[in-house]
Design an enzyme around this catalytic site. Structure first.
Site, PDB file in Angstrom:
ATOM      1  N   GLU A 142       3.250   1.786   3.007  1.00 26.89           N
ATOM      2  CA  GLU A 142       4.370   0.841   2.991  1.00 26.89           C
ATOM      3  C   GLU A 142       5.408   1.238   1.951  1.00 26.89           C
ATOM      4  O   GLU A 142       6.615   1.168   2.202  1.00 26.89           O
ATOM      5  CB  GLU A 142       3.849  -0.573   2.720  1.00 26.89           C
ATOM      6  CG  GLU A 142       3.024  -1.155   3.856  1.00 26.89           C
ATOM      7  CD  GLU A 142       2.251  -2.393   3.461  1.00 26.89           C
ATOM      8  OE1 GLU A 142       1.794  -3.121   4.377  1.00 26.89           O
ATOM      9  OE2 GLU A 142       2.068  -2.636   2.246  1.00 26.89           O
ATOM     10  N   ASP A 178      -6.039  -7.899   1.177  1.00 25.79           N
ATOM     11  CA  ASP A 178      -6.005  -9.345   0.938  1.00 25.79           C
ATOM     12  C   ASP A 178      -6.844  -9.717  -0.275  1.00 25.79           C
ATOM     13  O   ASP A 178      -6.487 -10.600  -1.060  1.00 25.79           O
ATOM     14  CB  ASP A 178      -6.528 -10.099   2.166  1.00 25.79           C
ATOM     15  CG  ASP A 178      -5.640  -9.923   3.391  1.00 25.79           C
ATOM     16  OD1 ASP A 178      -4.450  -9.596   3.224  1.00 25.79           O
ATOM     17  OD2 ASP A 178      -6.138 -10.108   4.510  1.00 25.79           O
ATOM     18  N   ASN A 212       0.848  -1.186   0.000  1.00 26.73           N
ATOM     19  CA  ASN A 212       0.000   0.000   0.000  1.00 26.73           C
ATOM     20  C   ASN A 212       0.888   1.242   0.000  1.00 26.73           C
ATOM     21  O   ASN A 212       2.115   1.155   0.093  1.00 26.73           O
ATOM     22  CB  ASN A 212      -0.992  -0.007   1.171  1.00 26.73           C
ATOM     23  CG  ASN A 212      -0.313   0.004   2.535  1.00 26.73           C
ATOM     24  OD1 ASN A 212       0.717   0.646   2.739  1.00 26.73           O
ATOM     25  ND2 ASN A 212      -0.892  -0.711   3.493  1.00 26.73           N
TER      26      ASN A 212
END
Length: 332
Positions: free
Chosen positions: A206, A273, A203
């Site tokens: 990150e 996920d 993301n």
């Protein structure tokens, strides 16, 4: 390739997930008053719910998309491991290699939700120490046994100790020898483990942390970041999810943006996920066809409309089947 064709081809694909297994525990209640003991909310509990989280949620998403799924990971030898394994079986995933280590606790995230949707508190129970070399060998042996007929491997890394540098390197090596794509959702601290992976998904926070950016703000920043991460890690491609701004994708021969569908967001937990699972099956079916990433954006947009960690429902997937692929922004 159309969304309908992609989803049809997902059915029956064989996917393996290795990574950090978690139990997501939800405590539901009503916010009734402020505590006289401290300036905190008092929540009168009305119920609880336990669902597989972390790498286990990636596996549930793959199964919801129609894949045949196997899971490898490590849990403690405790009652929460029993609950997690039972929840995984109840989801329809029966072929797994969930190893019990009495020296560890089962990773568990307890979320307190007031008035159905407002998260008040999260408590994490976890052991971040790396697994032993013996457990590494066991998981690599399990993966070797899964390789015949495997269409894609997902390595789901939450820095809870399962995906060591050695395990990641050897897993990618085993899969590359069989031409099995490897899709990874790493953390900035572990990105270096995944040289040679087919795709890394991070993301924007990150990506910022990995590159020491103040932030990945604009879509252009994200494309630059994705290029840089791909070069640094030697991954074949990099996906950066940008929330309401969509996605940025970098491959050796192209880079492009995917717009995010406009939806009402109730809870973003677990949406990453869903994106990883969708992209993993898409890459297995169609390689880096741009419709793969558009479909992943649509699937992620469906699950954020649910409270708590969720997977796309049959109704969600039917709605996606009837959409046209049109959100691509080309970048030269």
């Amino acid at each position: 390739m159309s969304f309908r064709t992609l989803l049809d081809h997902f059915v029956g694909k064989r996917a393996a997930v290795i990574g950090d297994l978690m139990l997501d525990e939800y405590v539901f209640g009503a916010a009734t008053r402020i505590s006289p003991e401290a300036p905190v909310m008092v929540v009168r509990q009305s119920g609880t719910r336990n669902v597989p989280g972390g790498a286990a949620n990636v596996a549930l998403n793959l199964a919801a998309l129609g894949a045949e799924v196997v899971i490898g990971g490590v849990v403690g030898d405790d009652a929460y491991a029993d609950t997690l394994c039972r929840a995984i079986r109840n989801s329809g995933i029966h072929d797994s290699a969930i190893l019990r280590d009495p020296s560890r606790v089962t990773t568990r995230k307890t979320r307190v939700l007031a008035d159905s949707a407002h998260q008040v508190l999260r408590i994490d129970h976890e052991d971040e120490s790396p697994i032993t070399s013996q457990v590494e060998d066991e998981l690599l042996g399990v993966l070797s046994g899964w390789l015949d007929g495997l269409d894609v491997l997902v390595l789901s890394d939450y820095l809870k100790g399962t995906l060591t540098a050695r395990l990641a390197e050897q897993a990618i090596h085993l899969c590359s020898r069989r031409n099995v794509p490897v899709v990874v959702n790493p953390k900035p601290k572990s990105c270096a483990y995944y040289a040679g992976a087919t795709l890394l998904s991070l993301n924007k926070s990150e990506a910022s942390a990995m590159l020491s950016f103040d932030k990945v703000g604009s879509e252009f920043d994200a494309l630059v970041a994705a290029d840089e991460i791909r070069i640094r890690t030697s991954a074949k491609s990099v996906l950066i999810t940008l929330g309401e701004q969509g996605m940025a994708i970098s491959e050796p021969t192209s880079k492009f943006l995917i717009a995010a569908p406009k939806v009402e967001v109730f809870d973003t937990a677990g949406a990453g996920d869903t994106v990883v699972a969708s992209v993993a099956l898409g890459v297995a079916v169609a390689g880096f066809d741009r419709a793969v990433f558009e479909l992943a954006a649509q699937a992620g947009a469906k699950v954020v409309r649910h409270v708590g960690v969720a997977v796309p429902s049959w109704e969600d997937l039917e709605a996606i089947r009837n959409l046209s692929s049109s959100s691509l922004q080309e970048v030269s």
